[in-house]
Design a protein around this motif. Structure first.
Motif, PDB file in Angstrom:
ATOM      1  N   VAL A 180      14.823 116.123  12.570  1.00 54.60           N
ATOM      2  CA  VAL A 180      15.493 116.530  13.804  1.00 54.60           C
ATOM      3  C   VAL A 180      16.359 115.367  14.257  1.00 54.60           C
ATOM      4  O   VAL A 180      15.904 114.225  14.323  1.00 54.60           O
ATOM      5  N   PHE A 181      17.639 115.649  14.578  1.00 57.25           N
ATOM      6  CA  PHE A 181      18.557 114.573  14.960  1.00 57.25           C
ATOM      7  C   PHE A 181      19.308 114.934  16.241  1.00 57.25           C
ATOM      8  O   PHE A 181      19.608 116.099  16.493  1.00 57.25           O
ATOM      9  N   SER A 182      19.600 113.904  17.017  1.00 58.30           N
ATOM     10  CA  SER A 182      20.305 114.096  18.287  1.00 58.30           C
ATOM     11  C   SER A 182      21.761 114.466  18.039  1.00 58.30           C
ATOM     12  O   SER A 182      22.389 113.979  17.101  1.00 58.30           O
ATOM     13  N   THR A 184      28.196 108.208  24.290  1.00 60.74           N
ATOM     14  CA  THR A 184      28.303 107.864  25.725  1.00 60.74           C
ATOM     15  C   THR A 184      27.199 108.489  26.563  1.00 60.74           C
ATOM     16  O   THR A 184      27.116 108.234  27.760  1.00 60.74           O
ATOM     17  N   ALA A 185      26.349 109.314  25.947  1.00 66.05           N
ATOM     18  CA  ALA A 185      25.306 110.012  26.698  1.00 66.05           C
ATOM     19  C   ALA A 185      24.296 109.032  27.284  1.00 66.05           C
ATOM     20  O   ALA A 185      23.934 108.045  26.659  1.00 66.05           O
ATOM     21  N   ARG A 186      23.843 109.342  28.490  1.00 65.41           N
ATOM     22  CA  ARG A 186      22.815 108.514  29.132  1.00 65.41           C
ATOM     23  C   ARG A 186      21.422 109.041  28.798  1.00 65.41           C
ATOM     24  O   ARG A 186      20.435 108.334  28.932  1.00 65.41           O
ATOM     25  N   VAL A 187      21.343 110.302  28.406  1.00 65.60           N
ATOM     26  CA  VAL A 187      20.061 110.923  28.065  1.00 65.60           C
ATOM     27  C   VAL A 187      20.221 111.624  26.716  1.00 65.60           C
ATOM     28  O   VAL A 187      21.171 112.379  26.519  1.00 65.60           O
ATOM     29  N   LEU A 188      19.306 111.365  25.803  1.00 72.07           N
ATOM     30  CA  LEU A 188      19.321 112.039  24.504  1.00 72.07           C
ATOM     31  C   LEU A 188      18.351 113.211  24.586  1.00 72.07           C
ATOM     32  O   LEU A 188      17.140 113.038  24.439  1.00 72.07           O
ATOM     33  N   ASP A 189      18.873 114.415  24.867  1.00 70.05           N
ATOM     34  CA  ASP A 189      17.989 115.561  25.091  1.00 70.05           C
ATOM     35  C   ASP A 189      18.376 116.813  24.304  1.00 70.05           C
ATOM     36  O   ASP A 189      17.747 117.854  24.451  1.00 70.05           O
ATOM     37  N   ASP A 190      19.411 116.731  23.473  1.00 64.45           N
ATOM     38  CA  ASP A 190      19.834 117.871  22.665  1.00 64.45           C
ATOM     39  C   ASP A 190      19.768 117.470  21.197  1.00 64.45           C
ATOM     40  O   ASP A 190      20.232 116.398  20.830  1.00 64.45           O
ATOM     41  N   ALA A 191      19.206 118.345  20.361  1.00 63.21           N
ATOM     42  CA  ALA A 191      19.045 117.988  18.956  1.00 63.21           C
ATOM     43  C   ALA A 191      19.124 119.233  18.067  1.00 63.21           C
ATOM     44  O   ALA A 191      19.001 120.365  18.547  1.00 63.21           O
ATOM     45  N   PHE A 192      19.332 119.005  16.768  1.00 62.31           N
ATOM     46  CA  PHE A 192      19.381 120.045  15.736  1.00 62.31           C
ATOM     47  C   PHE A 192      18.432 119.672  14.610  1.00 62.31           C
ATOM     48  O   PHE A 192      18.079 118.511  14.439  1.00 62.31           O
ATOM     49  N   HIS A 193      18.072 120.661  13.839  1.00 61.89           N
ATOM     50  CA  HIS A 193      17.553 120.408  12.499  1.00 61.89           C
ATOM     51  C   HIS A 193      18.085 121.528  11.611  1.00 61.89           C
ATOM     52  O   HIS A 193      18.417 122.624  12.089  1.00 61.89           O
ATOM     53  N   VAL A 233      19.268 126.903  11.183  1.00 60.31           N
ATOM     54  CA  VAL A 233      19.583 125.811  12.107  1.00 60.31           C
ATOM     55  C   VAL A 233      18.675 125.924  13.322  1.00 60.31           C
ATOM     56  O   VAL A 233      18.602 126.980  13.966  1.00 60.31           O
ATOM     57  N   GLY A 234      17.966 124.849  13.605  1.00 63.02           N
ATOM     58  CA  GLY A 234      17.120 124.806  14.796  1.00 63.02           C
ATOM     59  C   GLY A 234      17.816 124.039  15.901  1.00 63.02           C
ATOM     60  O   GLY A 234      18.364 122.971  15.670  1.00 63.02           O
ATOM     61  N   VAL A 235      17.827 124.603  17.093  1.00 61.11           N
ATOM     62  CA  VAL A 235      18.426 123.953  18.265  1.00 61.11           C
ATOM     63  C   VAL A 235      17.277 123.514  19.165  1.00 61.11           C
ATOM     64  O   VAL A 235      16.436 124.339  19.541  1.00 61.11           O
ATOM     65  N   HIS A 236      17.238 122.241  19.490  1.00 58.66           N
ATOM     66  CA  HIS A 236      16.123 121.684  20.262  1.00 58.66           C
ATOM     67  C   HIS A 236      16.632 121.112  21.589  1.00 58.66           C
ATOM     68  O   HIS A 236      17.579 120.333  21.602  1.00 58.66           O
ATOM     69  N   ILE A 237      15.996 121.506  22.677  1.00 50.88           N
ATOM     70  CA  ILE A 237      16.329 120.993  24.008  1.00 50.88           C
ATOM     71  C   ILE A 237      15.048 120.362  24.569  1.00 50.88           C
ATOM     72  O   ILE A 237      13.988 120.972  24.563  1.00 50.88           O
ATOM     73  N   VAL A 238      15.153 119.162  25.030  1.00 48.55           N
ATOM     74  CA  VAL A 238      13.981 118.445  25.556  1.00 48.55           C
ATOM     75  C   VAL A 238      13.473 119.139  26.817  1.00 48.55           C
ATOM     76  O   VAL A 238      14.258 119.517  27.695  1.00 48.55           O
TER      77      VAL A 238
END
Length: 198
Positions: free
Chosen positions: A161-163, A168-177, A188-193
């Motif tokens: 899973v990668f961001s 420039t993002a202040r928060v890393l909260d969106d990711a894919f695999h 494709v997996g979409v991941h939201i913190v």
């Protein structure tokens, strides 16, 4: 609004010339070369050069002449601040405000300090108020996802899973695999913190 880069730039020193102060003391005149190639090469105001750098240069002069100065300070990183940049002048005058230390691009510790300084990253310890918001974990114990929480969620820890957040993002909260199915199709997996959990 003036750029914050005017207040704190990181770079190297180069010797522009050696001047005699009239009393037999030879003083090096420095140029500042920023790490960021978008920033201009600058003249260093003589009074801002720390005594430790002047001593290093004078010792090098006595040992091996002007060429030895470049060897002595060539890998020295410093922070500088623009003091004056007149209209029509190609180079500003800067003051040295801090000495980061000696190192090369391959030196991880030095380059970490350079990045922290160059981008104004605060590396101070977290306040007691900030620490009070964290889960209660004893020293040398890692936080674990509670079993009852794992039972409610799908576990993707075995996936790559990668961001996808920008630099420039202040928060890393969106990711894919991404997985390749036996048919050759991509899943494709979409991941939201789930920040609300914390």
């Amino acid at each position: 609004t003036p750029s914050p880069k005017r207040e704190r730039m990181v770079g190297h020193l180069e010797v522009r010339s050696i001047k005699d102060d009239g009393g037999g003391v030879r003083l090096p005149m420095f140029a500042f070369v920023p790490v960021d190639a978008h920033l201009p090469k600058s003249h260093v105001s003589a009074f801002s050069v720390p005594r430790t750098i002047l001593k290093t240069c004078n010792d090098a002069l006595e040992r091996g002449g002007e060429g030895a100065i470049a060897d002595a300070i060539g890998d020295l990183f410093v922070c500088a601040k623009i003091r004056k940049w007149g209209v029509g002048e190609s180079c500003p005058i800067v003051d040295i405000v801090d000495v980061i230390g000696h190192g090369t691009i391959a030196d991880v510790d030095t380059m970490t300090k350079v990045i922290v300084e160059e981008h104004g990253i605060c590396d101070a310890p977290f306040s007691d108020a900030a620490r009070a918001c964290l889960p209660d974990v004893k020293p040398n114990e890692l936080w674990k996802i509670p079993d009852n929480e794992l039972a409610k969620r799908k576990d993707f820890r075995d996936k790559l899973v990668f961001s996808i957040d920008p630099p420039t993002a202040r928060v890393l909260d969106d990711a894919f695999h991404v997985e390749v199915e036996p048919s050759g199709a991509l899943r494709v997996g979409v991941h939201i913190v789930d920040v609300s959990y914390f």
